[in-house]
Design a protein around this motif. Sequence first.
Motif, PDB file in Angstrom:
ATOM      1  N   SER A  19       0.827  -1.214   0.000  1.00 26.55           N
ATOM      2  CA  SER A  19       0.000   0.000   0.000  1.00 26.55           C
ATOM      3  C   SER A  19       0.854   1.253   0.000  1.00 26.55           C
ATOM      4  CB  SER A  19      -0.954   0.008   1.200  1.00 26.55           C
ATOM      5  OG  SER A  19      -1.850  -1.068   1.103  1.00 26.55           O
ATOM      6  N   ARG A  23       1.120   4.090  -2.875  1.00 27.55           N
ATOM      7  CA  ARG A  23       0.952   5.527  -2.586  1.00 27.55           C
ATOM      8  C   ARG A  23       2.111   6.350  -3.161  1.00 27.55           C
ATOM      9  NH1 ARG A  23      -1.920   3.763   1.946  1.00 27.55           N
ATOM     10  NH2 ARG A  23      -0.110   3.329   3.238  1.00 27.55           N
ATOM     11  N   ASP A  34      -6.037  -0.781  -7.403  1.00 30.86           N
ATOM     12  CA  ASP A  34      -5.884  -1.496  -6.133  1.00 30.86           C
ATOM     13  C   ASP A  34      -6.864  -2.662  -6.078  1.00 30.86           C
ATOM     14  OD1 ASP A  34      -5.940  -2.373  -3.493  1.00 30.86           O
ATOM     15  OD2 ASP A  34      -5.895  -0.354  -2.652  1.00 30.86           O
ATOM     16  N   ASP A  36      -7.294  -4.929  -3.797  1.00 29.92           N
ATOM     17  CA  ASP A  36      -7.960  -5.058  -2.495  1.00 29.92           C
ATOM     18  C   ASP A  36      -9.160  -4.115  -2.400  1.00 29.92           C
ATOM     19  OD1 ASP A  36      -6.354  -7.076  -1.483  1.00 29.92           O
ATOM     20  OD2 ASP A  36      -5.023  -5.711  -0.410  1.00 29.92           O
ATOM     21  N   ASP A 113      -1.820  -3.039  -8.453  1.00 27.87           N
ATOM     22  CA  ASP A 113      -1.514  -3.576  -7.129  1.00 27.87           C
ATOM     23  C   ASP A 113      -2.325  -4.857  -6.966  1.00 27.87           C
ATOM     24  OD1 ASP A 113      -1.263  -4.157  -4.431  1.00 27.87           O
ATOM     25  OD2 ASP A 113      -1.741  -2.148  -3.746  1.00 27.87           O
TER      26      ASP A 113
END
Length: 154
Positions: A19, A23, A34, A36, A113
Amino acid sequence: MAHKPFIIGLTGSLAMGKSETARLFAAEGVPVHDSDAVIHKLYGKGGAAVAKIAEVFPGTVRDGAVDRAALSAEVAGNPEGLKKLEALVHPLVAAERKAFLAGAKGEAIVVLDIPLLFETGADAEMDALVVASAPAEVQRARALSRPGMTVGKF
């Protein structure tokens, strides 16, 4: 005509810094997808995975959203259940990723990601890979500081 962006696959184990790495890319203006966050959306109220999960895993949906703790209890130690869940969810996440990439035409670089990058075979679609990593003691401390995390789960 818009060109295809250079695609960086970002992955790493639990509490390794994915994460934060994402960022850092985003702070430089790189669009980040992302996985997730997509899962949270799919499992949330009205999410595309909710009805399918309710059908395959009765009792794991409450108030129109997936009860993640109940679902986790259903698939923990149940390889067949986990395979069923992955068969439901991975195509939905892949479709969201495809839509993200379609909207990123013209970008120089994008980051995807994906915690299960290698396990899902998505690494084959990447132009480069970044693996977030941290020393074992840092990973353990980060993971165990998360709400609901136990030594057993870790």
